[in-house]
Enzyme design. Structure first.
Site, short mmCIF file in Angstrom:
data_model
loop_
_atom_site.label_atom_id
_atom_site.label_comp_id
_atom_site.label_asym_id
_atom_site.label_seq_id
_atom_site.Cartn_x
_atom_site.Cartn_y
_atom_site.Cartn_z
N LYS A 171 -7.27 10.38 8.19
CA LYS A 171 -7.77 9.52 9.52
C LYS A 171 -6.75 9.37 10.45
O LYS A 171 -6.25 9.83 11.75
CB LYS A 171 -7.36 7.95 9.03
CG LYS A 171 -8.37 7.11 7.84
CD LYS A 171 -8.79 6.32 7.66
CE LYS A 171 -6.62 5.34 7.40
NZ LYS A 171 -6.84 6.15 5.86
N ARG B 295 -8.74 -3.15 8.19
CA ARG B 295 -9.09 -3.03 6.29
C ARG B 295 -9.40 -3.90 5.62
O ARG B 295 -9.70 -4.02 4.50
CB ARG B 295 -8.33 -2.64 5.89
CG ARG B 295 -7.36 -1.36 6.32
CD ARG B 295 -6.22 -0.77 5.54
NE ARG B 295 -5.54 -0.44 5.79
CZ ARG B 295 -4.90 1.06 5.85
NH1 ARG B 295 -4.84 1.16 4.44
NH2 ARG B 295 -4.32 1.64 6.56
N ARG C 127 2.04 15.88 1.13
CA ARG C 127 2.24 15.14 2.65
C ARG C 127 3.35 15.25 2.81
O ARG C 127 4.89 14.61 2.19
CB ARG C 127 1.28 13.92 2.97
CG ARG C 127 1.85 13.49 4.43
CD ARG C 127 1.01 11.89 4.75
NE ARG C 127 0.51 10.99 3.84
CZ ARG C 127 0.30 10.35 3.93
NH1 ARG C 127 -0.45 9.75 4.82
NH2 ARG C 127 0.15 8.73 3.26
N ARG D 201 6.55 9.92 2.33
CA ARG D 201 6.45 8.07 2.84
C ARG D 201 6.60 8.31 1.23
O ARG D 201 5.97 8.81 -0.04
CB ARG D 201 5.34 8.52 2.77
CG ARG D 201 4.85 7.87 4.26
CD ARG D 201 3.88 7.82 4.77
NE ARG D 201 2.89 6.91 4.21
CZ ARG D 201 1.67 6.20 4.59
NH1 ARG D 201 1.70 6.95 5.93
NH2 ARG D 201 0.81 5.92 3.52
N ARG E 9 -3.74 2.32 -3.76
CA ARG E 9 -4.14 1.80 -2.82
C ARG E 9 -5.68 2.40 -2.80
O ARG E 9 -6.72 1.78 -1.85
CB ARG E 9 -3.16 2.62 -1.59
CG ARG E 9 -1.62 2.55 -1.31
CD ARG E 9 -0.72 3.51 -0.54
NE ARG E 9 -1.11 4.62 -0.10
CZ ARG E 9 -0.98 5.72 0.79
NH1 ARG E 9 -0.25 6.28 -0.05
NH2 ARG E 9 -1.38 6.31 1.60
P1 AP5 Z 1 -3.47 11.06 6.81
O1 AP5 Z 1 -4.38 12.31 7.80
O2 AP5 Z 1 -2.02 11.17 6.57
O3 AP5 Z 1 -4.50 10.81 5.89
P2 AP5 Z 1 -4.71 9.62 6.25
O4 AP5 Z 1 -6.35 9.25 6.00
O5 AP5 Z 1 -3.91 8.57 7.20
O6 AP5 Z 1 -3.69 8.44 5.14
P3 AP5 Z 1 -2.43 6.94 4.89
O7 AP5 Z 1 -2.31 7.20 3.95
O8 AP5 Z 1 -1.86 7.36 5.99
O9 AP5 Z 1 -3.57 6.09 4.77
P4 AP5 Z 1 -3.17 4.51 4.31
O10 AP5 Z 1 -4.03 4.09 5.05
O11 AP5 Z 1 -3.36 4.71 3.44
O12 AP5 Z 1 -1.81 4.42 5.01
P5 AP5 Z 1 -1.19 3.48 5.99
O13 AP5 Z 1 -0.08 4.23 6.42
O14 AP5 Z 1 -2.26 3.51 7.06
O15 AP5 Z 1 -3.42 12.79 5.62
C1 AP5 Z 1 -2.77 12.54 4.29
C2 AP5 Z 1 -2.54 14.03 4.11
O16 AP5 Z 1 -3.39 14.93 3.76
C3 AP5 Z 1 -1.51 14.87 5.25
O17 AP5 Z 1 -0.60 15.72 4.46
C4 AP5 Z 1 -2.10 15.99 5.98
O18 AP5 Z 1 -2.12 17.07 6.60
C5 AP5 Z 1 -3.28 15.92 4.62
N1 AP5 Z 1 -4.64 16.50 5.33
C6 AP5 Z 1 -5.69 15.37 6.41
N2 AP5 Z 1 -6.64 15.92 6.29
C7 AP5 Z 1 -6.84 17.31 5.13
C8 AP5 Z 1 -8.53 17.65 5.28
N3 AP5 Z 1 -9.29 17.63 5.93
N4 AP5 Z 1 -8.65 18.83 4.24
C9 AP5 Z 1 -6.88 19.47 3.26
N5 AP5 Z 1 -5.87 18.26 4.21
C10 AP5 Z 1 -5.91 17.09 4.89
O19 AP5 Z 1 -1.04 2.54 5.31
C11 AP5 Z 1 0.30 2.13 4.72
C12 AP5 Z 1 0.46 1.03 4.07
O20 AP5 Z 1 0.38 0.32 5.08
C13 AP5 Z 1 -0.91 -0.31 3.05
O21 AP5 Z 1 -1.29 0.77 1.83
C14 AP5 Z 1 -0.76 -1.07 3.85
O22 AP5 Z 1 0.34 -2.01 2.51
C15 AP5 Z 1 -0.14 -1.61 4.93
N6 AP5 Z 1 -0.93 -1.66 5.91
C16 AP5 Z 1 -2.08 -0.34 7.05
N7 AP5 Z 1 -2.58 -0.65 7.92
C17 AP5 Z 1 -3.31 -1.93 7.26
C18 AP5 Z 1 -4.23 -3.36 7.55
N8 AP5 Z 1 -4.74 -2.81 8.37
N9 AP5 Z 1 -4.60 -4.55 6.86
C19 AP5 Z 1 -3.38 -4.32 5.93
N10 AP5 Z 1 -2.33 -3.79 5.63
C20 AP5 Z 1 -2.29 -2.79 6.06
#
Ligand code: AP5
Length: 225
Positions: free
Chosen positions: A13, A85, A124, A157, A168
């Protein structure tokens, strides 16, 4: 353009949201980044959020909704990454947009199985300065360990441990997948196969944006990363 990216942790994402936001010159609003910034600053909301994030649980809706409300009040175009979410977040977003006389153009859901997610998240690397996302094998920085844009030392991270990743993913299945049906019913859902390369997915997303812009009367070809 107002787009939401949905998908399990590690589905890409943030990677795709950053490509589009840069190409269109509009903000990427990542609730994960906003919450980590608030935690680093030690604000009351950030300190509370950190407890949830460390265990891979969702931060309470009230905290996240407030952050997003403020972020989207600054302009009428944005890419939302990781929000909504929960159904409560989705219905609140609808209400806030309605108050602003706006609507979402599309909700792009990126589909990736759990085994690929663990591999992606374990490799990552993130920039602490600009939040750019890299991967040791799939998207390495030009210079090992350093951000291409800022030159900062990249970090892993704290919530990218195997235990937190699995948790997660479970939380995503339970609390976020109902949004797939919610947006399907609204006619805004587009599902992508996220197992392809970053560039292949970016090209498909680019095609979607070009079609949406055409519907809005904008004519241009979409640049790749
Ligand atoms: P990346 O693009 O970073 O993936 P992502 O889907 O953004 O993953 P996240 O871990 O950031 O999502 P998340 O939802 O768990 O975390 P967030 O920070 O939002 O890609 C991942 C890796 O894969 C990278 O190394 C990239 O280079 C690689 N990659 C990407 N595409 C690829 C491909 N096609 N092929 C190969 N490799 C690829 O949230 C963190 C925490 O915050 C949550 O756990 C929660 O506690 C809180 N939080 C955030 N938002 C909310 C919300 N709306 N409500 C409640 N709590 C929330």
């Amino acid at each position: 353009m107002r787009i939401v990216f949905l998908g399990p942790p590690g589905s890409g994402k943030g990677t795709q949201a950053q490509v589009i936001a840069r190409s269109l010159g509009i903000p990427q609003i990542s609730t994960g980044d906003l919450l980590r910034e608030a935690a680093d600053k030690g604000t009351p909301a950030g300190t509370k959020a950190q407890e949830y994030m460390e265990r891979g649980a969702l931060v309470p809706d009230s905290i996240v909704i407030e952050l997003v409300r403020e972020a989207i009040s600054n302009g009428d175009q944005f890419i939302l990454d990781g929000f909504p979410r929960t159904l409560e977040q989705a219905t609140t977003l609808d209400d806030v947009l309605e108050e602003m006389n706006l609507a979402l153009d599309a909700v792009i859901s990126i589909d990736v199985p759990l085994d690929s997610l663990v591999e992606r998240l374990s490799g990552r690397l993130t920039c602490p300065e600009c939040n750019a996302i890299y991967h040791t094998s799939y998207n390495p920085p030009r210079q090992k360990g350093l951000c291409d844009t800022c030159g900062e030392d990249l970090y892993q991270r704290a919530d990218d441990t195997p235990g937190a990743i699995t948790h997660r993913f479970e939380i995503y299945k339970k609390q976020t997948t109902p949004l797939i049906q919610y947006y399907k019913d609204k006619g805004t859902l587009i599902t992508l196969d996220g197992t392809r390369s970053i560039d292949e997915i970016s090209a498909e997303v680019g095609g979607i944006i070009t079609r949406l812009e055409k519907d809005h009367g904008v004519q241009r070809s979409y640049p790749s990363r």
